[in-house]
Design a protein around this motif. Structure first.
Motif, PDB file in Angstrom:
ATOM      1  N   THR A   1      57.779  27.964  29.930  1.00  0.00           N
ATOM      2  CA  THR A   1      56.670  28.915  29.875  1.00  0.00           C
ATOM      3  C   THR A   1      57.064  30.227  30.546  1.00  0.00           C
ATOM      4  O   THR A   1      56.763  31.325  30.047  1.00  0.00           O
TER       5      THR A   1
ATOM      6  N   GLN B   1      48.536  16.945  27.618  1.00  0.00           N
ATOM      7  CA  GLN B   1      47.328  17.498  27.025  1.00  0.00           C
ATOM      8  C   GLN B   1      46.156  16.578  27.307  1.00  0.00           C
ATOM      9  O   GLN B   1      46.334  15.441  27.760  1.00  0.00           O
TER      10      GLN B   1
ATOM     11  N   ASP C   1      50.169  23.933  21.109  1.00  0.00           N
ATOM     12  CA  ASP C   1      50.794  24.860  22.046  1.00  0.00           C
ATOM     13  C   ASP C   1      52.274  24.996  21.694  1.00  0.00           C
ATOM     14  O   ASP C   1      53.000  23.991  21.624  1.00  0.00           O
TER      15      ASP C   1
ATOM     16  N   SER D   1      48.487  18.741  20.628  1.00  0.00           N
ATOM     17  CA  SER D   1      48.262  20.144  20.931  1.00  0.00           C
ATOM     18  C   SER D   1      49.257  21.011  20.173  1.00  0.00           C
ATOM     19  O   SER D   1      50.443  20.691  20.076  1.00  0.00           O
TER      20      SER D   1
END
Length: 595
Positions: free
Chosen positions: A157, A548, A135, A133
């Motif tokens: 996050t 993920q 991200d 991923s």
């Protein structure tokens, strides 16, 4: 734990002896040839000597070349480059030469903030796409920590890229209670050399083994994850193997007073500290170097490995002068540094662009300090360190533009490391390089423990000790690389069936909690709230362990392994006992192997 000693603590250790012993215990083939002094072999065999070996095997391959003139020390060799005799320093590069000097990652350049660089890279198309991923939070945590945890993903996050990275670049401001409590199980880790000498029997490896084991505990549980990654980086760059005969009383201090003290400070300070530390002086034989009998080991590695690198432009005469400059730096019987002026070689010296009359034995230490400052601030040193940082954090063949950007920052900031790291994280190249690094076995192992959520337990010392010996099975115990160049940091160096099998076994060991003393979550608890059907169950487990979803084809293969379909009902939390086999398969996969 007392260990037999094969030599006096002042004698240079046999660098292959620990590996030979491990291979013998593991039933591996005997080494083709054993050597005590790699320099003698390199010079004696000529220009094409290459030491090769992956985890679990080793061999020495000797090619042709004019070995006679080299062995006899022909005067012509004084101006030859050390590269002509082979070197440790091009070990990593030798694995990646087929890829060219550099690669285009798909994005390049510098942004004002970490998050801006991440956003810019997200809009670009990587030239080497893979299954991980993209991200940015996950990518950051895979590179700037020893592996994400569910709680860490949530915290990062919430904080955002900019704040999380800036906090990590100021580790002294981060509370670290879990790691601190775990370290209490290893009392010698916080001791000085004098305290260790009062506590540990002379020659006993107890303190060194505790240091290696405490390193695992820190990587598992420290909140100062970027700091621990940098400690690992510098411990390999200025490698002093652990354990070794001469380190029984001083190796712990080297970790605390050289590597940890300066890991995010100035390299010039770290280099000078290492050049006065008894562990380094014993390990590379400078403690025994004398004006009457000069040992070149440290003088050579200082150039080849610690500073300008094998491409730094120096020759064999420079190596000799480097060794002359360092004479007089020795170690007392109490394990402390001492400069003995009577041992210092005097006469004019010149190494690259550094020169000094070197006319006074009493001022020899000061000459050495000026020399170390010169080397630390040399453009070739900047390039060498910048390249290694880019290899560690970006990819095995980093773009030249990125390397130069980091090198320039290093010089502009007086060898300070934190500004270099800030520029690295503001570079698009960092953020677009998702999945272009392979975890070394120890990184994979630690990332596994972190993903699972293993915690200190009823006997943390015993639990970590068992895991430490497990890391020896795949050839990547912390701090234990025997030659002076540190563990390899490119994927091809770790291609080995032996290491792969050992890692797969380790995944199963950690899932099932084979090593007692730590707190292991039950495998079925990794899924969280139990889904009603097998497909979502598999997705939940993947989210916990590899953060993920897996590709459809891989998901289908795992369902087939379970003899289930997407909608097959989940009748119990352990999938009828299959979860302990399913979880390791995810950890064995590329989703966990890459970072």
């Amino acid at each position: 734990m007392a260990q037999p000693r094969g030599a006096s603590r002042h004698r240079a250790p046999d660098p292959l002896a620990p590996k030979v012993a491990r291979l013998a215990r593991a039933g591996e083939p005997t080494l083709l040839k054993l050597v005590r002094n790699r320099r003698q072999v390199l010079m004696g065999a000529g220009a094409a000597v290459v030491a090769t070996g992956a985890v679990g095997s080793a061999a020495i391959v000797m090619g042709g070349g004019d070995g006679l003139s080299a062995a006899l020390g022909d005067a012509a060799t004084s101006t030859r480059s050390p590269r002509d005799a082979g070197a440790f320093a091009d070990r990593d590069a030798s694995y990646t030469q087929s890829l060219g000097d550099s690669i285009n990652l798909g994005a390049a350049g510098l942004e004002d903030t970490f998050s801006a660089a991440a956003a810019a890279a997200a809009k670009a198309t990587p030239t080497s796409p893979n299954l991980l991923s993209r991200d940015p939070i996950l990518h950051m945590l895979r590179r700037a920590t020893f592996g994400p945890t569910r709680g860490l993903v949530d915290a990062a996050t919430k904080l955002g890229v900019d704040e999380w990275l800036e906090r990590q670049l100021n580790p002294e401001k981060i509370d670290d209670p879990v790691s601190a409590k775990a370290l209490s199980a290893f009392p010698t880790v916080s001791m000085s050399t004098a305290q260790i000498r009062r506590t540990v029997k002379e020659g006993d490896f107890q303190a060194q083994f505790e240091l290696g084991q405490a390193t695992i505990a820190r990587q598992f549980w420290s909140e100062r994850q970027l700091f621990e990654v940098m400690v690992d980086f510098w411990a390999n760059h200025l490698n002093v193997t652990n354990p070794f005969d001469g380190g029984w009383d001083v190796r712990t201090s080297y970790d605390n007073d050289v590597i940890r003290k300066h890991a995010l400070g100035r390299f010039v300070d770290m280099l000078k500290a290492s050049a006065r530390h008894p562990a380094m002086l014993r390990y590379l034989d400078n403690a025994d170097s004398d004006r009457r009998s000069v040992n070149e080991n440290y003088g050579r590695e200082l150039l080849e490995l610690h500073t300008v690198g094998i491409d730094g432009g120096y020759n064999e005469k420079d190596v000799r002068n480097s060794a002359y400059i360092l004479t007089g730096r020795t170690v007392t019987n109490e394990g402390e540094f001492r400069y003995e002026s009577g041992r210092h070689w005097i006469d004019p010296v010149r190494v690259l662009g550094f020169k000094d009359k070197n006319s006074s034995r009493s001022k020899g230490l000061a000459v050495g300090e000026k020399y170390l400052t010169y080397l630390a601030t040399h453009p070739a040193t900047a390039k060498n360190i910048a390249r290694k940082l880019a290899v560690r954090f970006v990819c095995d063949t980093p773009p030249n533009g990125l390397v130069q950007r980091l090198a320039d920052t290093y010089l502009e900031n007086g060898t300070a490391i934190a500004p270099v790291m800030r520029v690295l994280f503001r570079s698009r190249e960092f953020w677009i390089a998702t999945g272009l690094k392979t975890r070394r076995p120890l990184e994979n192992f630690v990332a596994t423990a972190r993903a699972i959520g293993i915690a200190p337990g009823s006997d943390t010392r015993a639990g970590i000790e068992g895991l430490y010996y497990m890391t020896q099975r795949f050839g990547n115990a912390p701090l234990a690389w025997v030659p002076p160049n540190g563990y390899p940091d490119v994927a091809a160096a770790w291609r080995s069936a032996h290491a792969t099998l050992a890692l797969w076994n380790a995944h199963r060991s950690l899932i099932e909690g084979w090593e007692r003393g730590l707190s292991y979550p039950k495998a079925e608890g990794l899924v969280g709230k139990r889904p009603a059907t097998t497909g979502p169950y598999l997705d939940n487990l993947a989210a916990r362990l590899v953060f993920q979803k897996v590709a459809p084809a891989h998901r289908k293969a795992l369902l087939t392994f379970l003899s289930a379909k997407e909608g097959t009902a989940v009748r119990n939390a352990s999938l009828g006992g299959k979860v302990e086999s399913l979880a390791p398969l995810l950890l064995d996969s590329i989703y966990h192997a890459l970072r």
